[in-house]
Design a protein around this motif. Structure first.
Motif, mmCIF file in Angstrom:
data_model
loop_
_atom_site.group_PDB
_atom_site.id
_atom_site.type_symbol
_atom_site.label_atom_id
_atom_site.label_comp_id
_atom_site.label_asym_id
_atom_site.label_seq_id
_atom_site.Cartn_x
_atom_site.Cartn_y
_atom_site.Cartn_z
ATOM 1 N N ARG A 1 0.862 -1.174 0.000
ATOM 2 C CA ARG A 1 0.000 0.000 0.000
ATOM 3 C C ARG A 1 0.897 1.223 0.000
ATOM 4 O O ARG A 1 1.908 1.259 0.708
ATOM 5 C CB ARG A 1 -0.886 -0.014 1.238
ATOM 6 N N ILE A 2 0.543 2.217 -0.797
ATOM 7 C CA ILE A 2 1.333 3.444 -0.867
ATOM 8 C C ILE A 2 1.010 4.306 0.347
ATOM 9 O O ILE A 2 -0.143 4.682 0.562
ATOM 10 C CB ILE A 2 1.080 4.194 -2.183
ATOM 11 N N LEU A 3 2.029 4.587 1.144
ATOM 12 C CA LEU A 3 1.847 5.356 2.368
ATOM 13 C C LEU A 3 2.079 6.846 2.144
ATOM 14 O O LEU A 3 1.437 7.673 2.792
ATOM 15 C CB LEU A 3 2.807 4.855 3.447
ATOM 16 N N GLN A 4 3.013 7.168 1.246
ATOM 17 C CA GLN A 4 3.326 8.570 0.987
ATOM 18 C C GLN A 4 3.967 8.695 -0.386
ATOM 19 O O GLN A 4 4.671 7.796 -0.839
ATOM 20 C CB GLN A 4 4.271 9.101 2.052
ATOM 21 N N THR A 5 3.709 9.830 -1.050
ATOM 22 C CA THR A 5 4.270 10.084 -2.374
ATOM 23 C C THR A 5 4.946 11.449 -2.376
ATOM 24 O O THR A 5 4.397 12.430 -1.878
ATOM 25 C CB THR A 5 3.160 10.070 -3.450
ATOM 26 N N SER A 6 6.123 11.498 -2.952
ATOM 27 C CA SER A 6 6.854 12.767 -3.066
ATOM 28 C C SER A 6 6.229 13.625 -4.147
ATOM 29 O O SER A 6 5.380 13.169 -4.914
ATOM 30 C CB SER A 6 8.315 12.494 -3.436
ATOM 31 N N GLY A 7 6.709 14.835 -4.254
ATOM 32 C CA GLY A 7 6.353 15.668 -5.389
ATOM 33 C C GLY A 7 6.985 15.094 -6.648
ATOM 34 O O GLY A 7 7.914 14.297 -6.583
ATOM 35 N N GLU A 8 6.472 15.507 -7.788
ATOM 36 C CA GLU A 8 6.990 15.001 -9.059
ATOM 37 C C GLU A 8 8.303 15.686 -9.421
ATOM 38 O O GLU A 8 8.482 16.871 -9.176
ATOM 39 C CB GLU A 8 5.945 15.253 -10.142
ATOM 40 N N TYR A 9 9.204 14.928 -10.006
ATOM 41 C CA TYR A 9 10.505 15.428 -10.431
ATOM 42 C C TYR A 9 10.689 15.016 -11.884
ATOM 43 O O TYR A 9 10.445 13.871 -12.229
ATOM 44 C CB TYR A 9 11.600 14.805 -9.559
ATOM 45 N N VAL A 10 11.110 15.947 -12.732
ATOM 46 C CA VAL A 10 11.361 15.615 -14.139
ATOM 47 C C VAL A 10 12.858 15.437 -14.317
ATOM 48 O O VAL A 10 13.629 16.346 -14.054
ATOM 49 C CB VAL A 10 10.813 16.709 -15.098
ATOM 50 N N TYR A 11 13.236 14.246 -14.759
ATOM 51 C CA TYR A 11 14.650 13.929 -14.922
ATOM 52 C C TYR A 11 15.188 14.616 -16.161
ATOM 53 O O TYR A 11 14.650 14.455 -17.255
ATOM 54 C CB TYR A 11 14.860 12.418 -15.005
ATOM 55 N N GLN A 12 16.258 15.382 -16.009
ATOM 56 C CA GLN A 12 16.833 16.171 -17.112
ATOM 57 C C GLN A 12 18.077 15.551 -17.720
ATOM 58 O O GLN A 12 18.660 16.128 -18.640
ATOM 59 C CB GLN A 12 17.142 17.585 -16.618
ATOM 60 N N GLY A 13 18.526 14.412 -17.214
ATOM 61 C CA GLY A 13 19.686 13.760 -17.796
ATOM 62 C C GLY A 13 21.003 14.445 -17.491
ATOM 63 O O GLY A 13 21.929 14.367 -18.260
ATOM 64 N N VAL A 14 21.104 15.083 -16.357
ATOM 65 C CA VAL A 14 22.303 15.827 -15.990
ATOM 66 C C VAL A 14 23.355 14.878 -15.465
ATOM 67 O O VAL A 14 23.090 14.042 -14.611
ATOM 68 C CB VAL A 14 21.977 16.884 -14.903
ATOM 69 N N LYS A 15 24.568 14.998 -15.962
ATOM 70 C CA LYS A 15 25.678 14.169 -15.477
ATOM 71 C C LYS A 15 26.345 14.828 -14.284
ATOM 72 O O LYS A 15 26.392 16.045 -14.202
ATOM 73 C CB LYS A 15 26.691 13.936 -16.593
ATOM 74 N N GLN A 16 26.909 13.994 -13.423
ATOM 75 C CA GLN A 16 27.601 14.502 -12.226
ATOM 76 C C GLN A 16 28.952 15.059 -12.596
ATOM 77 O O GLN A 16 29.626 14.622 -13.459
ATOM 78 C CB GLN A 16 27.765 13.368 -11.226
#
Length: 79
Positions: A64-79
């Protein structure tokens, strides 16, 4: 979640208060997630692409889902 970055094979998601019960979801599809510590999750680059919107959900054993974060859009950024 504070940021996401990629290495050769993985995407790492940084944030706070992650647990063993955290799973990354793209839309409503759960993707394989590795918990490293309370600040770091890892997913495969084949499961998360640039432009994908994802969330981190805390999922109980029930499951069961207890909590959900806000949405994040992955931008493909390298470290």
């Amino acid at each position: 979640m504070t940021k996401a970055y990629e290495t050769e094979n993985s995407i790492f998601i940084e944030g706070n208060n992650f647990t063993n019960f955290c799973q990354v979801y793209v839309d409503e599809t759960k993707i394989n997630t590795t918990f490293h510590n309370e600040h770091l999750l890892e997913v495969s680059k084949k499961d998360l692409k640039k432009g994908d919107a994802f969330t981190v959900k805390i999922v109980s054993k029930a499951p069961r889902i207890l909590q959900t974060s806000g949405e994040y859009v992955y931008q493909g950024v390298k470290q």
